[in-house]
Design a protein around this motif. Structure first.
Motif, short mmCIF file in Angstrom:
data_model
loop_
_atom_site.label_atom_id
_atom_site.label_comp_id
_atom_site.label_asym_id
_atom_site.label_seq_id
_atom_site.Cartn_x
_atom_site.Cartn_y
_atom_site.Cartn_z
N ALA A 21 -14.99 85.10 47.14
CA ALA A 21 -16.04 85.27 46.14
C ALA A 21 -15.57 86.16 44.99
CB ALA A 21 -17.28 85.86 46.79
N SER A 82 -11.31 88.81 59.15
CA SER A 82 -11.36 89.06 57.71
C SER A 82 -9.99 89.42 57.18
CB SER A 82 -12.36 90.18 57.39
OG SER A 82 -12.39 91.14 58.40
N PHE A 93 -6.50 81.89 55.58
CA PHE A 93 -7.45 80.93 56.16
C PHE A 93 -6.78 79.57 56.36
CE2 PHE A 93 -10.16 78.49 52.74
CZ PHE A 93 -9.05 78.28 51.93
N ALA A 95 -7.99 76.68 55.42
CA ALA A 95 -8.19 75.84 54.23
C ALA A 95 -8.93 74.54 54.49
CB ALA A 95 -6.86 75.59 53.52
N PHE A 270 -17.14 91.16 52.06
CA PHE A 270 -17.25 90.38 53.30
C PHE A 270 -18.25 91.02 54.26
CE2 PHE A 270 -15.24 88.33 57.21
CZ PHE A 270 -15.66 87.04 56.90
N GLU A 273 -17.76 94.78 55.78
CA GLU A 273 -17.57 95.86 54.80
C GLU A 273 -18.67 95.92 53.74
OE1 GLU A 273 -15.40 98.26 55.34
OE2 GLU A 273 -14.84 97.17 57.16
N HIS A 456 -15.27 82.72 61.42
CA HIS A 456 -16.10 82.70 60.21
C HIS A 456 -17.33 83.58 60.29
CE1 HIS A 456 -14.68 78.25 60.41
NE2 HIS A 456 -13.70 79.00 59.92
N VAL A 504 -19.13 79.71 50.04
CA VAL A 504 -18.97 81.09 49.52
C VAL A 504 -18.55 81.03 48.05
CG1 VAL A 504 -17.57 83.21 49.68
CG2 VAL A 504 -18.30 82.05 51.78
C1 LIG Z 1 -7.86 82.95 60.41
C2 LIG Z 1 -8.96 82.47 59.53
C3 LIG Z 1 -9.10 81.11 59.28
C4 LIG Z 1 -10.13 80.65 58.45
N1 LIG Z 1 -10.19 79.32 58.16
C5 LIG Z 1 -11.14 78.86 57.32
C6 LIG Z 1 -11.17 77.48 56.96
O1 LIG Z 1 -10.34 76.69 57.38
N2 LIG Z 1 -12.15 77.07 56.11
C7 LIG Z 1 -13.10 77.92 55.63
O2 LIG Z 1 -13.99 77.45 54.90
N3 LIG Z 1 -13.08 79.24 55.95
C8 LIG Z 1 -12.12 79.73 56.76
N4 LIG Z 1 -12.07 81.07 57.06
C9 LIG Z 1 -13.12 81.97 56.53
C10 LIG Z 1 -12.81 82.48 55.12
O3 LIG Z 1 -11.63 83.22 55.09
C11 LIG Z 1 -13.99 83.33 54.64
O4 LIG Z 1 -15.16 82.54 54.71
C12 LIG Z 1 -13.85 83.80 53.20
O5 LIG Z 1 -12.62 84.42 52.96
C13 LIG Z 1 -15.00 84.77 52.90
O6 LIG Z 1 -14.93 85.15 51.56
P1 LIG Z 1 -15.52 86.55 51.07
O7 LIG Z 1 -15.34 86.58 49.61
O8 LIG Z 1 -16.87 86.69 51.64
O9 LIG Z 1 -14.62 87.67 51.77
P2 LIG Z 1 -13.04 87.85 51.84
O10 LIG Z 1 -12.33 86.66 51.37
O11 LIG Z 1 -12.73 88.36 53.21
O12 LIG Z 1 -12.76 89.03 50.80
C14 LIG Z 1 -13.21 90.35 51.00
C15 LIG Z 1 -12.24 91.29 50.30
O13 LIG Z 1 -12.86 92.57 50.19
C16 LIG Z 1 -11.88 93.57 50.38
N5 LIG Z 1 -12.62 94.78 50.77
C17 LIG Z 1 -13.42 94.94 51.84
N6 LIG Z 1 -13.96 96.18 51.84
C18 LIG Z 1 -13.52 96.79 50.74
C19 LIG Z 1 -13.73 98.08 50.17
N7 LIG Z 1 -14.56 98.97 50.73
N8 LIG Z 1 -13.08 98.40 49.02
C20 LIG Z 1 -12.27 97.51 48.42
N9 LIG Z 1 -12.04 96.27 48.91
C21 LIG Z 1 -12.66 95.92 50.05
C22 LIG Z 1 -10.96 93.01 51.44
O14 LIG Z 1 -9.68 93.63 51.38
C23 LIG Z 1 -10.93 91.53 51.05
O15 LIG Z 1 -9.85 91.25 50.19
C24 LIG Z 1 -11.06 81.57 57.88
C25 LIG Z 1 -10.91 82.94 58.14
C26 LIG Z 1 -9.87 83.39 58.94
C27 LIG Z 1 -9.74 84.86 59.14
#
Ligand SMILES: Cc1cc2nc3c(=O)[nH]c(=O)nc-3n(C[C@H](O)[C@H](O)[C@H](O)COP(=O)(O)OP(=O)(O)OC[C@H]3O[C@@H](n4cnc5c(N)ncnc54)[C@H](O)[C@@H]3O)c2cc1C
Length: 528
Positions: A21, A82, A93, A95, A270, A273, A456, A504
């Protein structure tokens, strides 16, 4: 820290977290002419230098800080949950890039459970289409389920892996429709990136850049448009003014605390956090944490149930070949009154590299596998096939993120993550494991291991129209503090039964459009 472009200045927008996001928001808002600072707790990696074809070393891509887990089904944190670093979870991820179905937004209306989202599928449809085009999602000409049935911007991946062929063969024998999966992995060159060459290290970080991540797609575009993206900056608090508006954030870099002032604060950190940050930012005016007048911050976190079933085949399957997920079925996605539970699930053919296979089978249902049996299984690794579940888990306020008394190295209380399945979730899992086993056996395998697992995380700052029962509106704007947004997987109301990142990112695109539209009112310098 090197000399910073925006040091000491108030910027239009500060974004906490450069993941799925945060990356989208950074690109969109900076391209609209706003001054944007993005802070991420983890490093800024270079795929060619920093990604190794090494399962153990690449676990560091996950958020490895200590979190306390409890509940009847405690979650495993770390790599499987995460990301940490620019790109967030998109760096490691798998993908699989699915849309939610219209029914996913209406669990209450259709099945009388959970709650409806304050938006419908139609509200997100244009955003799904924009994101899929922007990253050239590859997929079949015809996808048999849901509201969007293709064609995808780029052709489906081929050749498939032996495990995907095995899965499709098993499905066919049982009369279950299956399909090649839509993937955020290139099937042909795009914007200077090469197509996938099937190395299979998607979860270790894609070295050749064939797999999408915001690290390689959105963040470079945001920087080009003027955004300042700062790595290794752990945000510890959202700062508040006396007028009840957010004024910026405090963050720690290299042991020193800095402040970044901003007109708008977006938390995209996420599912664990984001609530942790809001709760830790409590002050005299907001003693229960920011944006928490509903008491819902941290509550109703969800996962997908993600059982793995492994079967042994006479022929070789070689689970390391190809990208992990290449074939899928959503034949069991919708509520079927014959089942005895509501909602549904997706099944994927899913590869596994040796370390993942070993750690998986060591926790198999029915007791730990070790010693001679473990050795024997590992010697036969090439003969195992695997099917994985993505099952809907219903929200329950008792599943939640709270703060503990123990502090981390930044002085922030550690998060406690409490999780347990409900009855419906368990019945759904049993049904799915039955079908997964049937598919593997129809393909000629003998089922040997069922591994309980989850994937997830979602929820914890749910959206809604009612400020008494939700944290943010459908644009991620908190009900309590108009210039504070939470935009990431924590906004989800229900979990759906498909991989969530397309949703997302589409929600983030919609939030970006909303902020651009409101730029004047929010007193931002955006050109839109
Ligand atoms: C192994 C694995 C496989 C996956 N496979 C899939 C898939 O095939 N298809 C799919 O749709 N989804 C998949 N996912 C899920 C996907 O990764 C998440 O849905 C997506 O990344 C969530 O996006 P987000 O923006 O909410 O958080 P994230 O992408 O996790 O980003 C959060 C960011 O915030 C940062 N952060 C956190 N706290 C702080 C703080 N206090 N200060 C500064 N920075 C901070 C973190 O370092 C991170 O970079 C998978 C996840 C994993 C772990």
């Amino acid at each position: 820290m090197n000399k910073r472009k925006y040091a000491g200045e108030e910027v239009d927008v500060v974004i906490v977290g450069a993941g799925a996001a945060g990356g989208v928001l950074a690109k969109e808002l900076s391209e609209a002419g706003m001054s944007v600072v993005v802070l991420d707790a983890g490093p800024f990696r270079d795929p060619q230098k920093d990604f190794a074809s090494d399962e153990l070393a690449m676990k560091r891509l996950g958020w490895q800080d200590t979190r306390i887990v409890d509940g009847s089904d405690p979650l495993t944190m770390g790599h499987n949950n995460s990301g940490r670093g620019i790109g967030g979870g998109t760096v490691h991820f798998t993908a699989v890039f699915l849309r939610f179905h219209d029914a996913d937004f209406k669990a209450k209306t259709i099945d009388g459970v959970a709650d409806d989202w304050p938006i419908e599928y139609a509200d997100l449809e244009p955003y799904y289409a924009r994101i899929e085009k922007e990253i050239a999602v590859s997929g079949p000409k015809h996808f048999p389920w849901g509201n969007y049935q293709g064609p995808y911007p780029y052709p489906e991946r081929e050749p498939l892996s032996p495990n995907a062929y095995m899965f499709m063969n098993g499905c066919e024998k049982l009369g279950i429709t299956s399909s090649v999966a839509p993937l955020a992995i290139l099937s042909a060159p795009f914007e200077g990136r090469p197509p996938c060459i099937n190395r299979g290290f998607c979860n270790q970080g894609c070295m050749p850049d064939a797999k999408f991540s915001t690290l390689i797609v959105h963040i470079p575009k945001a920087i080009k448009a003027g955004a300042e993206v700062l790595a290794d900056c752990m945000v510890t608090q959202v700062l508040m003014g006396k007028d009840g508006r957010a004024t910026g954030v405090a963050f720690v870099h290299d042991g020193r605390t800095y402040e970044q002032k901003a007109k708008v604060v977006i938390v995209s950190a996420f599912v664990v956090e984001s609530p942790r940050l809001l709760l830790n930012s409590a002050n005299a005016q907001f003693p229960d944490g920011l944006a928490n007048s509903s008491g819902m911050v941290g509550k109703s976190i969800m996962v997908h149930s993600s059982q793995d079933v492994y079967a042994k085949f006479n022929e070789e399957i070689r689970l390391y070949k190809g990208t992990p997920v290449l074939a899928t079925t959503q034949e069991f996605y919708r509520t079927d009154p014959r089942n005895g539970f509501v909602r549904g699930y997706t099944l994927h053919s899913h590869g596994a590299r040796p370390v993942e296979f070993a750690s998986g089978i060591s926790k198999a249902q029915g007791g730990p596998v070790w010693g001679e049996r473990f050795r024997e299984t590992m010697l036969n690794y090439n003969h195992y096939g695997r099917v994985t579940l993505v099952g809907e888990v219903l929200p329950n306020p008792a599943n939640r993120v709270t703060l503990t008394d123990e502090k981390d190295e930044y002085g922030v209380p550690r998060a406690k993550v409490t999780f347990g399945y409900g009855d419906n979730d368990r019945k759904l899992i049993d049904h799915a494991v039955g079908n997964m086993s049937a598919i593997l056996e129809a393909a000629g395998g003998k089922v040997e291991y069922v591994i309980p697992d989850t994937a997830h995380m979602m929820g914890g700052c749910r959206m809604g129209n009612d400020p008494e029962s939700s944290v943010v509106n459908s644009y991620g704007q908190t009900h309590d503090i108009p210039n504070l947004f939470v935009c990431d997987a924590s906004m989800f109301v229900t979990s759906g039964a498909g991989n969530p990142t397309n949703t997302v990112m589409s929600l983030a695109l919609r939030t970006a459009d909303y902020i651009k539209e409101k730029a004047k009112k929010l007193e931002l310098s955006g050109s839109v």
